[in-house]
Structures are given as structure tokens and as C-alpha cells.
Design a protein around this motif. Structure first.
Motif, PDB file in Angstrom:
ATOM      1  N   LYS A 290       0.831  -1.194   0.000  1.00 35.12           N
ATOM      2  CA  LYS A 290       0.000   0.000   0.000  1.00 35.12           C
ATOM      3  C   LYS A 290       0.872   1.253   0.000  1.00 35.12           C
ATOM      4  O   LYS A 290       2.019   1.237   0.453  1.00 35.12           O
ATOM      5  CB  LYS A 290      -0.929   0.026   1.207  1.00 35.12           C
ATOM      6  N   THR A 291       0.302   2.349  -0.473  1.00 33.51           N
ATOM      7  CA  THR A 291       1.006   3.632  -0.494  1.00 33.51           C
ATOM      8  C   THR A 291       0.109   4.704   0.091  1.00 33.51           C
ATOM      9  O   THR A 291      -1.077   4.782  -0.257  1.00 33.51           O
ATOM     10  CB  THR A 291       1.397   4.021  -1.941  1.00 33.51           C
ATOM     11  N   MET A 292       0.654   5.531   0.964  1.00 32.01           N
ATOM     12  CA  MET A 292      -0.119   6.618   1.546  1.00 32.01           C
ATOM     13  C   MET A 292      -0.402   7.697   0.505  1.00 32.01           C
ATOM     14  O   MET A 292       0.463   8.012  -0.323  1.00 32.01           O
ATOM     15  CB  MET A 292       0.625   7.252   2.729  1.00 32.01           C
ATOM     16  N   THR A 293      -1.582   8.269   0.550  1.00 31.24           N
ATOM     17  CA  THR A 293      -1.888   9.424  -0.281  1.00 31.24           C
ATOM     18  C   THR A 293      -1.260  10.666   0.349  1.00 31.24           C
ATOM     19  O   THR A 293      -0.904  10.665   1.535  1.00 31.24           O
ATOM     20  CB  THR A 293      -3.398   9.637  -0.404  1.00 31.24           C
ATOM     21  N   TYR A 294      -1.195  11.744  -0.445  1.00 30.32           N
ATOM     22  CA  TYR A 294      -0.638  12.969   0.126  1.00 30.32           C
ATOM     23  C   TYR A 294      -1.512  13.485   1.254  1.00 30.32           C
ATOM     24  O   TYR A 294      -1.007  13.971   2.275  1.00 30.32           O
ATOM     25  CB  TYR A 294      -0.455  14.058  -0.929  1.00 30.32           C
ATOM     26  N   ALA A 295      -2.825  13.378   1.114  1.00 29.59           N
ATOM     27  CA  ALA A 295      -3.730  13.822   2.173  1.00 29.59           C
ATOM     28  C   ALA A 295      -3.480  13.051   3.465  1.00 29.59           C
ATOM     29  O   ALA A 295      -3.509  13.625   4.559  1.00 29.59           O
ATOM     30  CB  ALA A 295      -5.184  13.664   1.730  1.00 29.59           C
ATOM     31  N   GLN A 296      -3.217  11.761   3.356  1.00 28.15           N
ATOM     32  CA  GLN A 296      -2.908  10.956   4.546  1.00 28.15           C
ATOM     33  C   GLN A 296      -1.576  11.369   5.157  1.00 28.15           C
ATOM     34  O   GLN A 296      -1.458  11.491   6.377  1.00 28.15           O
ATOM     35  CB  GLN A 296      -2.887   9.471   4.181  1.00 28.15           C
ATOM     36  N   ILE A 297      -0.587  11.609   4.312  1.00 32.37           N
ATOM     37  CA  ILE A 297       0.723  12.037   4.810  1.00 32.37           C
ATOM     38  C   ILE A 297       0.609  13.400   5.473  1.00 32.37           C
ATOM     39  O   ILE A 297       1.251  13.669   6.488  1.00 32.37           O
ATOM     40  CB  ILE A 297       1.753  12.068   3.656  1.00 32.37           C
ATOM     41  N   ASN A 298      -0.250  14.245   4.930  1.00 31.43           N
ATOM     42  CA  ASN A 298      -0.418  15.580   5.471  1.00 31.43           C
ATOM     43  C   ASN A 298      -1.132  15.583   6.822  1.00 31.43           C
ATOM     44  O   ASN A 298      -1.203  16.615   7.485  1.00 31.43           O
ATOM     45  CB  ASN A 298      -1.190  16.461   4.486  1.00 31.43           C
TER      46      ASN A 298
END
Length: 385
Positions: free
Chosen positions: A361-369
Motif C-alpha cells: 500500500k502507499t499513503m496518499t498525500y492527504a494521509q501524509i499531510n
């Protein structure tokens, strides 16, 4: 990327509110503001830049200032006015108003803590385009407001690789200001980058609760060196103090915000450097030609390696970094430009053993933010406020 200039290192000046407002748009320079490049022709369109610290801090604010001056040089139709050392309080509102009174049609509010003030000012001044640097709006955008940033954690992870490859103690020191998601993502990315070349590397944290406090930075650096850290890095606006502390102790350093290799050519490994000019110029063009509303800048604009528009770039390598390690780092930089690639691709585990990112899986930018987890390998805890 910005090129370091020979100048004395300037610390942040503690300005009173009245002084900050009075100097906000000064065309004669000084600690509170700086004039534009070029003439003051009435035909010029005025664009304002507001900075929280000194415009000669070898860091975040100097990168902003250098890019604002490049905008003025590259676009003869634009008059740039700047204000530095403006605190994250109502002083920024009054500075924005002062700029509008001087004809500003576009304002760049460039500090994280300016967000609420910039958003509110935009709502009250629909004919002024207001941009916030580093914010992330989760609500509706007015037609004259936007945020912009870059996936900073990408080049930060590359700096982590340099640190992980050169450490002898496997202890890396990280001086940071506030436990905001931007910073947490950078801490995690730095450690993940270090682990990729040295699984034994650990990142130790000390926070200063200030974007630029040289005394606190000096104390933080000393504490980390005392713990055995032989590579220091930071998420601070001004970076000269930490670099000088590393140099005095014979340690390595990875920079942030600005290419400051000239401060310590031997100890400097690499770092991240903002190249804001292209995005400033693109936003200004859209804003002044009347097409800002509905554009990609009237939203949360985030540059990335994949889109070839990340305003944060890999800084120069210092002479202590062997060519073999440089090759690994630049190869990873190339890999991160491929579709679907990310620093935050699982499996990644938090300090407490919980899963941050599942395998595949890869985190979205919104999740990272919105990240609040320190990854396994980071030593330290986050303050509650």
C-alpha cells in the motif's frame, strides 16, 4: 536552487507589532522589509511576499526572498515588495493590509502559522489573490485563495540516505520546531531513507518549539551530540546555528530549506533546497492575467518528483560523500519520479508496533499531510502541543 551569498548570518529580530507593521512594506530595506528590484513604475503590478524570519537566514526565508527577487528580475511588469520578521499573529494581517494599500494585487503569505490569517484576509478582500505557503485547506476555497507546497519528504528522505551511509555511531540527530504533520513526515522520511542504506541507523529527536531560536538550536545540537549523534539535520527556518554546531564538534550535517554547503564544506553531506521561483512566476502570471479562479493554484497545489514540479530539490553533495553513495542517492531520486513510487510505501511500522502502511500500500498525500506516527527507528516522543 538558490546560491549562497557571502553575508553575515542574521538571526531573527524580535519586532514589536507596531514596528513590524511600520516596516512591512518599506522600500528602503532594513530588518522589517525590502524593496523590489527595478523601478517603481505605475505600470507595474505589485506582488507582496511576507516572511516570518530574516531574509538572510541561510534557510527557509532566504529561499523565499531569493525567489521573490528572481520574479522581479524575470518579469519587468511586476513590482515586488517584501516584509520579513513578521510574527505569526495579527501583525501578518496588518502587513497584508499595508501591502494592499500600496497596490498589491497578489500576496504570498509564506509561513505555516500565517494560514488562518491569510484565509480570513482573502475572504475579506475578494479582489486580492492570496496564497499560503505550506497550508492544506480541507474546506471550500474562495475564488481568490490557494495553498502551495511540495512533497518535501521526498528530498528529505534522500538526505537521510546520506546520513545513514556516513554515520559511524548509527545515531542521527534531528532538531525540529513543532510536531506538525509536515515535520513528522520529514522526520519519518529521513529515518526511512537512512534505513534504506543502513538498517541500524536511528534518528534521535529534540524540539525547539520555535522556527528560529539560535540559543535553543545550539542547546538541541549539543544534546544530540552528547547522545552520540554524528550527523545532524533539522526542520528549522534558519539553519546556520546547527551547521556551525556540527562543524565545531567535527560532525556531519544534512541541510534543509537552502543549500548552505559554504558554511561547512567538509561536514556538509547534502540537503534539501527550495527553488520557489518557477512556482512564484507561474502563480503570479495566472493571478495577474485573470485566470486564477478555478485554476490548479486555486486549490491545494503540491509539487512532486513524479510531476517534475517539486519546488524542494536535492541540494549539492559535500566532498565527504563518496561517489558510490551519491550514485545510490541519485538513483533513488530517479526511482521516486516513476508513477506510483513513494517514500511511504509499505510495509512501514510505527514506533509502538502498529502498522502505518500495510505491505503493498502507499499513503496518499492527504494521509501524509495528517500523519501523527513516528516510524520505528525514530527515538523520542512528540510534545502534546
Amino acid at each position: 536552487m538558490p546560491i549562497s551569498r557571502n553575508r553575515r548570518v542574521a538571526g531573527v529580530l524580535a519586532l514589536a507589532l507596531v514596528a513590524a507593521v511600520a516596516t512591512a512594506c518599506s522600500s528602503s530595506g532594513g530588518s522589517g522589509g525590502s524593496g523590489s528590484s527595478g523601478s517603481s513604475s505605475t505600470a507595474k503590478q505589485t506582488v507582496g511576499f511576507i516572511m516570518v524570519g530574516s531574509n538572510s537566514d541561510y534557510g527557509y526565508n532566504e529561499a523565499v526572498y531569493a525567489a521573490s527577487q528572481k520574479l522581479a528580475k524575470d518579469d519587468p511588469s511586476v513590482k515586488v515588495i517584501t516584509a520579513d520578521n513578521i510574527p505569526e499573529n495579527n501583525a501578518v494581517t496588518q502587513t497584508m493590509q499595508s501591502m494592499v494599500d500600496k497596490g498589491a494585487k497578489v500576496i504570498f503569505a509564506t509561513s505555516y502559522g500565517y494560514y488562518a490569517y491569510a484565509q480570513k484576509f482573502a475572504a475579506a478582500h475578494p479582489k486580492v489573490i492570496v496564497l499560503h505557503q505550506g497550508g492544506f485547506n480541507t474546506g471550500k476555497f474562495t475564488a481568490n485563495f490557494g495553498t502551495y507546497w511540495g512533497q518535501a519528504f521526498e528530498p528529505v528522505s534522500l538526505g537521510g540516505m546520506a546520513a545513514g551511509g556516513l554515520t559511524k555511531t548509527n545515531k542521527l540527530g534531528f532538531v525540529y520546531a513543532f510536531p506538525i504533520s509536515q515535520t513528522i513526515a520529514n522526520i519519518d522520511a529521513f529515518e526511512l531513507g537512512a534505513q534504506s542504506v543502513n538498517p541500524a541507523a536511528k534518528t534521535y529527536l529534540v524540539n525547539t518549539s520555535n522556527w528560529c531560536d539560535p540559543l535553543k538550536q545550539k542547546e538541541a545540537a549539543a544534546a544530540l551530540i552528547g547522545e552520540g549523534a554524528d550527523v545532524l539535520t533539522q526542520h528549522q527556518d534558519c539553519q546556520a546555528t546547527v551547521i556551525q554546531a556540527a562543524k565545531a564538534a567535527g560532525k556531519y550535517v544534512v541541510g534543509y530549506h537552502y543549500d548552505a554547503e559554504s558554511l561547512d564544506p567538509s561536514g556538509w553531506l547534502t540537503g534539501s533546497a527550495w527553488d520557489w521561483a518557477p512556482i512564484y512566476e507561474a502563480i503570479t502570471k495566472v493571478a495577474l492575467d485573470g485566470t486564477f479562479a478555478g485554476s490548479k493554484y486555486n486549490a491545494n497545489f503540491v509539487g512532486s518528483f513524479q510531476d517534475n514540479d517539486n519546488p524542494l530539490t536535492l541540494a549539492s553533495f559535500g566532498k565527504s560523500v563518496p561517489t558510490s553513495l551519491q550514485s545510490k542517492i541519485t538513483a533513488e531520486e530517479t526511482a521516486l519520479k516513476k508513477p506510483g513510487a513513494s517514500v511511504f510505501t509499505g510495509p512501514i511500522t510505527c514506533q509502538d508496533g502498529t502498522t502505518l502502511v500495510a505491505a503493498g500500500k502507499t499513503m496518499t498525500y492527504a494521509q501524509i499531510n495528517a500523519i501523527s506516527c513516528l516510524v520505528k527507528g525514530v527515538v523520542g516522543t512528540l510534545p502534546k502541543s
